[in-house]
Design a protein around this motif. Sequence first.
Motif, PDB file in Angstrom:
ATOM      1  N   SER A  26      27.895  68.078  59.303  1.00 23.68           N
ATOM      2  CA  SER A  26      28.210  66.906  58.485  1.00 23.68           C
ATOM      3  C   SER A  26      28.638  65.737  59.366  1.00 23.68           C
ATOM      4  CB  SER A  26      29.310  67.253  57.486  1.00 23.68           C
ATOM      5  OG  SER A  26      29.668  66.147  56.720  1.00 23.68           O
ATOM      6  N   GLN A  27      29.482  66.013  60.344  1.00 26.16           N
ATOM      7  CA  GLN A  27      29.914  64.961  61.271  1.00 26.16           C
ATOM      8  C   GLN A  27      28.735  64.423  62.075  1.00 26.16           C
ATOM      9  OE1 GLN A  27      32.937  66.743  63.697  1.00 26.16           O
ATOM     10  NE2 GLN A  27      34.455  66.775  62.074  1.00 26.16           N
ATOM     11  N   ARG A  28      27.848  65.341  62.500  1.00 20.76           N
ATOM     12  CA  ARG A  28      26.681  64.925  63.274  1.00 20.76           C
ATOM     13  C   ARG A  28      25.800  63.993  62.441  1.00 20.76           C
ATOM     14  NH1 ARG A  28      24.161  69.602  64.029  1.00 20.76           N
ATOM     15  NH2 ARG A  28      25.655  70.262  65.596  1.00 20.76           N
ATOM     16  N   ASP A  72      30.973  71.730  58.976  1.00 23.70           N
ATOM     17  CA  ASP A  72      31.722  70.502  59.280  1.00 23.70           C
ATOM     18  C   ASP A  72      31.079  69.743  60.429  1.00 23.70           C
ATOM     19  OD1 ASP A  72      33.551  71.051  57.276  1.00 23.70           O
ATOM     20  OD2 ASP A  72      35.110  71.795  58.646  1.00 23.70           O
ATOM     21  N   GLN A  88      26.774  61.968  60.091  1.00 21.12           N
ATOM     22  CA  GLN A  88      27.454  60.677  60.029  1.00 21.12           C
ATOM     23  C   GLN A  88      27.276  59.887  61.321  1.00 21.12           C
ATOM     24  OE1 GLN A  88      31.496  61.643  59.051  1.00 21.12           O
ATOM     25  NE2 GLN A  88      31.018  62.188  56.937  1.00 21.12           N
ATOM     26  N   LEU A 135      27.507  63.772  69.034  1.00 21.64           N
ATOM     27  CA  LEU A 135      28.601  64.686  68.746  1.00 21.64           C
ATOM     28  C   LEU A 135      28.375  65.920  69.598  1.00 21.64           C
ATOM     29  CD1 LEU A 135      31.024  64.804  66.804  1.00 21.64           C
ATOM     30  CD2 LEU A 135      29.601  66.183  65.315  1.00 21.64           C
TER      31      LEU A 135
END
Length: 127
Positions: free
Chosen positions: A21-23, A18, A25, A44
Amino acid sequence: MNNAIESITTTALGLALDAASQRQQVIATNIANAGTVGYTPVRLGFADQMQDLQRRLDAGLPLDSYSLTAFQTRMMPVLDANNAPAKVQLDEEVALMSQNSVQYQALVRGLSRHLSILGMAASDGKR
């Protein structure tokens, strides 16, 4: 296999995926806004949370799935030496994206192997 160990491993891998994935984005957003006047790039971060988990382990406190699910990533602005918003450096962002992709692939391989081991254990080693 100990359910607590399996649960912690699965939870930790899920959280790491997760975060990756956020990084990705966040990096993509930085790249997309490279030419936007007034845009402040962000990163992040989760180093503080990792240090908290390490202190917990060092103190001999148990690490369980619940303590891992409280783990949250944080968005931090990128500032220059004068504490002003930094400009987006495209070469740096692309390098970070590439590094993140490699880390994500390694996490996916690790999760796949973990699930394969669990599958073998569940089938008593039979295929």
